[in-house]
Design a protein around this motif. Structure first.
Motif, mmCIF file in Angstrom:
data_model
loop_
_atom_site.group_PDB
_atom_site.id
_atom_site.type_symbol
_atom_site.label_atom_id
_atom_site.label_comp_id
_atom_site.label_asym_id
_atom_site.label_seq_id
_atom_site.Cartn_x
_atom_site.Cartn_y
_atom_site.Cartn_z
ATOM 1 N N ILE A 2 0.923 -1.483 -0.031
ATOM 2 C CA ILE A 2 0.122 -0.256 -0.143
ATOM 3 C C ILE A 2 1.077 1.098 -0.088
ATOM 4 C CG2 ILE A 2 -0.073 0.280 2.903
ATOM 5 C CD1 ILE A 2 -3.508 1.514 2.559
ATOM 6 N N HIS A 3 2.314 1.180 0.637
ATOM 7 C CA HIS A 3 3.055 2.259 0.876
ATOM 8 C C HIS A 3 3.395 2.795 -0.757
ATOM 9 C CE1 HIS A 3 6.481 5.094 1.640
ATOM 10 N NE2 HIS A 3 7.308 4.404 0.548
ATOM 11 N N SER A 4 3.453 1.809 -1.613
ATOM 12 C CA SER A 4 4.327 2.088 -3.413
ATOM 13 C C SER A 4 3.127 2.515 -4.063
ATOM 14 C CB SER A 4 5.219 0.536 -3.315
ATOM 15 O OG SER A 4 5.970 0.310 -2.769
ATOM 16 N N LYS A 5 1.631 1.790 -3.841
ATOM 17 C CA LYS A 5 0.843 2.128 -4.208
ATOM 18 C C LYS A 5 0.731 3.669 -4.262
ATOM 19 C CE LYS A 5 -1.426 -2.372 -4.365
ATOM 20 N NZ LYS A 5 -3.069 -2.755 -3.988
ATOM 21 N N LEU A 6 0.608 3.404 -2.338
ATOM 22 C CA LEU A 6 0.411 5.716 -2.240
ATOM 23 C C LEU A 6 1.366 6.428 -2.883
ATOM 24 C CD1 LEU A 6 -0.921 5.666 1.201
ATOM 25 C CD2 LEU A 6 -2.485 6.426 -0.872
ATOM 26 N N SER A 7 2.792 6.226 -2.919
ATOM 27 C CA SER A 7 4.107 7.148 -3.303
ATOM 28 C C SER A 7 3.238 6.940 -4.997
ATOM 29 C CB SER A 7 4.934 6.548 -3.295
ATOM 30 O OG SER A 7 5.629 5.964 -1.745
ATOM 31 N N LEU A 8 3.309 6.329 -5.912
ATOM 32 C CA LEU A 8 2.966 6.477 -7.287
ATOM 33 C C LEU A 8 2.211 6.706 -7.610
ATOM 34 C CD1 LEU A 8 4.497 1.701 -8.229
ATOM 35 C CD2 LEU A 8 5.883 4.362 -8.472
ATOM 36 N N ILE A 9 0.596 6.054 -7.099
ATOM 37 C CA ILE A 9 -0.089 7.207 -7.231
ATOM 38 C C ILE A 9 -0.139 8.346 -7.357
ATOM 39 C CG2 ILE A 9 -2.808 6.897 -7.730
ATOM 40 C CD1 ILE A 9 -2.552 4.283 -6.797
ATOM 41 N N THR A 10 0.523 9.278 -6.604
ATOM 42 C CA THR A 10 0.458 10.369 -5.694
ATOM 43 C C THR A 10 1.304 11.303 -6.571
ATOM 44 O OG1 THR A 10 -0.259 9.861 -3.174
ATOM 45 C CG2 THR A 10 0.382 12.052 -3.847
ATOM 46 N N THR A 11 2.301 10.569 -6.955
ATOM 47 C CA THR A 11 3.849 10.760 -7.770
ATOM 48 C C THR A 11 3.237 11.124 -9.535
ATOM 49 O OG1 THR A 11 5.309 10.377 -6.526
ATOM 50 C CG2 THR A 11 5.679 10.644 -8.846
ATOM 51 N N LEU A 12 2.613 10.332 -9.457
ATOM 52 C CA LEU A 12 1.673 10.128 -11.348
ATOM 53 C C LEU A 12 0.639 11.950 -11.113
ATOM 54 C CD1 LEU A 12 1.794 7.023 -12.010
ATOM 55 C CD2 LEU A 12 3.058 8.692 -12.803
ATOM 56 N N PHE A 56 -5.120 13.856 3.099
ATOM 57 C CA PHE A 56 -6.627 14.073 2.542
ATOM 58 C C PHE A 56 -7.238 12.568 2.367
ATOM 59 C CE2 PHE A 56 -8.450 12.296 -1.568
ATOM 60 C CZ PHE A 56 -9.243 13.639 -1.737
ATOM 61 N N LEU A 57 -6.793 11.414 2.504
ATOM 62 C CA LEU A 57 -7.947 10.189 3.038
ATOM 63 C C LEU A 57 -8.678 10.722 4.032
ATOM 64 C CD1 LEU A 57 -5.398 7.360 1.793
ATOM 65 C CD2 LEU A 57 -7.703 8.059 0.532
ATOM 66 N N THR A 58 -7.384 11.705 5.278
ATOM 67 C CA THR A 58 -7.412 11.139 6.619
ATOM 68 C C THR A 58 -9.842 12.538 6.184
ATOM 69 O OG1 THR A 58 -6.418 10.803 7.658
ATOM 70 C CG2 THR A 58 -8.079 12.046 8.825
ATOM 71 N N LEU A 59 -9.258 14.003 5.720
ATOM 72 C CA LEU A 59 -10.338 14.517 5.630
ATOM 73 C C LEU A 59 -11.781 14.094 4.810
ATOM 74 C CD1 LEU A 59 -8.087 17.341 4.659
ATOM 75 C CD2 LEU A 59 -9.197 17.313 6.580
ATOM 76 N N VAL A 60 -10.920 12.918 3.970
ATOM 77 C CA VAL A 60 -12.407 12.344 2.692
ATOM 78 C C VAL A 60 -12.848 10.877 3.486
ATOM 79 C CG1 VAL A 60 -12.622 10.321 0.731
ATOM 80 C CG2 VAL A 60 -11.493 12.439 0.547
ATOM 81 N N SER A 61 -12.785 10.181 5.243
ATOM 82 C CA SER A 61 -13.084 9.195 5.950
ATOM 83 C C SER A 61 -14.006 10.320 6.535
ATOM 84 C CB SER A 61 -11.885 9.430 6.803
ATOM 85 O OG SER A 61 -11.408 7.903 5.616
ATOM 86 N N VAL A 62 -13.464 12.339 7.954
ATOM 87 C CA VAL A 62 -14.076 12.737 8.066
ATOM 88 C C VAL A 62 -15.700 12.983 7.471
ATOM 89 C CG1 VAL A 62 -14.159 14.962 9.830
ATOM 90 C CG2 VAL A 62 -12.511 13.367 9.657
ATOM 91 N N THR A 64 -9.318 6.180 9.023
ATOM 92 C CA THR A 64 -9.214 6.515 7.728
ATOM 93 C C THR A 64 -7.984 5.398 6.214
ATOM 94 O OG1 THR A 64 -7.865 8.190 8.554
ATOM 95 C CG2 THR A 64 -6.658 7.856 6.521
ATOM 96 N N GLU A 65 -8.619 4.788 5.641
ATOM 97 C CA GLU A 65 -9.220 3.773 4.974
ATOM 98 C C GLU A 65 -8.606 3.707 3.550
ATOM 99 O OE1 GLU A 65 -13.573 1.702 7.607
ATOM 100 O OE2 GLU A 65 -13.175 3.137 4.805
ATOM 101 N N CYS A 66 -7.727 2.900 2.526
ATOM 102 C CA CYS A 66 -7.488 3.003 1.380
ATOM 103 C C CYS A 66 -7.107 1.668 0.822
ATOM 104 C CB CYS A 66 -6.360 4.295 1.000
ATOM 105 S SG CYS A 66 -5.785 4.374 -0.621
ATOM 106 N N PHE A 67 -7.470 0.985 -0.099
ATOM 107 C CA PHE A 67 -6.828 -0.355 -0.852
ATOM 108 C C PHE A 67 -7.136 -1.839 0.119
ATOM 109 C CE2 PHE A 67 -3.822 2.706 -3.050
ATOM 110 C CZ PHE A 67 -4.453 2.615 -3.891
#
Length: 446
Positions: A225-235, A322-328, A335-338
């Motif tokens: 999940i770390h690599s996914k977040l890093s790559l997706i956010t970077t792109l 950002f994900l925390t704000l979405v969760s709130v 806070t959730e993702c993938f």
């Protein structure tokens, strides 16, 4: 004996890391101060020498002197070495040299490397370091060879090869220090140079944990999940930044206005990749619209990924916020993702880093605006953000600052390289764990 006892019992890993960077900066500054480092064979102003060393070690790219003209070949080699040590971590080189000398690698040494490289665990850390260094040096060498095909015809074999290796190092390490008069403006139409520099910056900015995972993902296993977040956010940052720069500068005659559409697109993508973390530029930042300048400030503030050669708050940190704000907003407790949830400690840390970064930018801007009333506010705001983010993008304000301003920028570069939270933890005394909790308090928010 007393020193070792004091060192082991009183200095934690964060403090050792912080002091280690200071020592390397001082050693580099002293070497650059010597006449042998100057092209004129004169002593360099000590503040400027320390500033250059700080910028190189912190892989920032801000300079007070013309790198190409002021420094001798020896000085430029020192700068390149400082960039390598600063980006790959002095602790990594220490461990490798210790192993070559046959010395035992202690758990404390491994933990120091873990803190320096921002990796998940110390398991197989020595092998990870070897893989990282081998990959980094190989990629920089390959980048230098490709760049040499373009620069040797222009500068000759010796100078062309040196320039190629130097810029390959600077690009991969996301430093942005260059040996050209106006960065890459004169190479705006050279697809090879622009592509190679862009690729080196991108790979250097995604983080060594991500690089190792990709290299070792031979069985097509799912990325963490770390690599996914890093790559997706970077792109997302690169594409969004490129599109907005293209929009803001499309009709600006001083930047993209006179270019063909293909050249505009290429320049926009290069700007989005480089200005966010490195500082190389192929269009003049000073001539950009205020919208683009503010966009670049946001991109710099976010920066690269954890465990990379880039600075900033880091992509994953911003993603968690950002994900925390979405969760709130959605009324979720976690806070959730993938399909995973993140611990509260991780979320608290992300918001703390964000708050500290914003606070440092505001405080430093206020100080410099007060000290240099004649300087444009946006220029100071931009320079402060670049320094703390170790991005190196500049509106050419730094050379005109006095010693006070240069010291403030140096402090920001140092804090940005280590991380605001790391610096604060290094100053804090080791507290005992409290075994009590206060009663809950009720307050109104919003």
């Amino acid at each position: 004996m007393k020193f070792n006892k004091y060192n082991q019992k009183n200095l934690n890993l964060v403090q050792i890391l912080s002091i280690g960077f200071i020592l390397i900066i001082l050693i580099g500054g002293l070497l650059l101060w010597l006449p042998i480092s100057s092209s004129q064979n004169n002593y360099t102003n000590f503040i400027d020498a320390i500033f250059t060393s700080t910028s190189a070690v912190c892989v920032t790219g801000l300079t007070t002197l013309n790198t190409s003209q002021h420094w001798s070949g020896f000085g430029k080699v020192i700068i390149a070495l400082l960039i390598e040590i600063g980006s790959l971590g002095f602790a990594s080189f220490f461990v490798i040299f210790s192993q070559l000398l046959g010395k035992k690698i202690t758990l404390k040494n491994k933990l120091l490397v873990q803190e320096s490289m921002n990796t998940f665990s110390v398991e197989n850390i020595v092998e990870d370091i070897k893989s990282i260094l081998l990959f980094s040096f190989s990629l920089q060498l390959l980048g230098g060879i490709i760049l040499a095909t373009q620069l040797i015809p222009e500068y000759g074999v010796k100078q062309g090869l040196f320039n190629s290796i130097f810029h390959s190092i600077s690009a991969f390490c996301n430093s942005g220090i260059d040996l050209f008069e106006s960065s890459l403006i004169n190479y705006n139409k050279n697809i090879v140079i622009i592509f190679v520099i862009s690729l080196l910056i991108f790979i250097g900015s995604i983080g060594f944990p991500v690089i190792l995972e990709i290299l070792r993902n031979k069985d097509n296993k799912r990325l963490s999940i770390h690599s996914k977040l890093s790559l997706i956010t970077t792109l997302i940052l690169i594409v969004t930044g490129a599109l907005l720069i293209l929009l803001f500068e499309y009709n600006n005659e001083l930047t993209l206005g006179k270019m063909e559409f293909e050249e505009k697109t290429l320049s926009s993508f290069f700007s989005s990749i480089s200005l966010r973390t490195a500082g190389f530029y192929n269009i003049n930042l000073i001539d950009m619209t205020n919208s683009s300048k503010f966009l670049v400030m946001i991109l710099m503030f976010i920066g690269g990924s954890p465990g990379s050669t880039a600075g900033g708050l880091k992509t994953v940190t911003v993603s968690i916020i950002f994900l925390t704000l979405v969760s709130v907003v959605r009324g979720r407790e976690d806070t959730e993702c993938f399909g995973r949830r993140f611990t509260r400690d991780l979320i608290y840390k992300a918001f703390t880093i964000f708050f500290l970064g914003i606070s440092l930018v505001i405080l430093s801007t206020i100080i410099l605006v007060y000290a240099y009333k004649e300087v444009d506010f946006l220029s100071i705001f931009f320079e402060v953000t670049a320094a703390l983010s170790t991005a190196g993008s500049t509106l050419n304000l730094t050379p005109g600052l006095g010693n006070f301003g240069k010291i403030i920028i140096m402090i920001l570069m140092y804090i940005g390289r280590l991380g605001p939270l790391t610096v604060i933890l290094s100053l804090r005394k080791n507290d005992r764990n409290e075994k009590y909790k206060y009663p809950k308090g009720k307050i109104l928010i919003g």
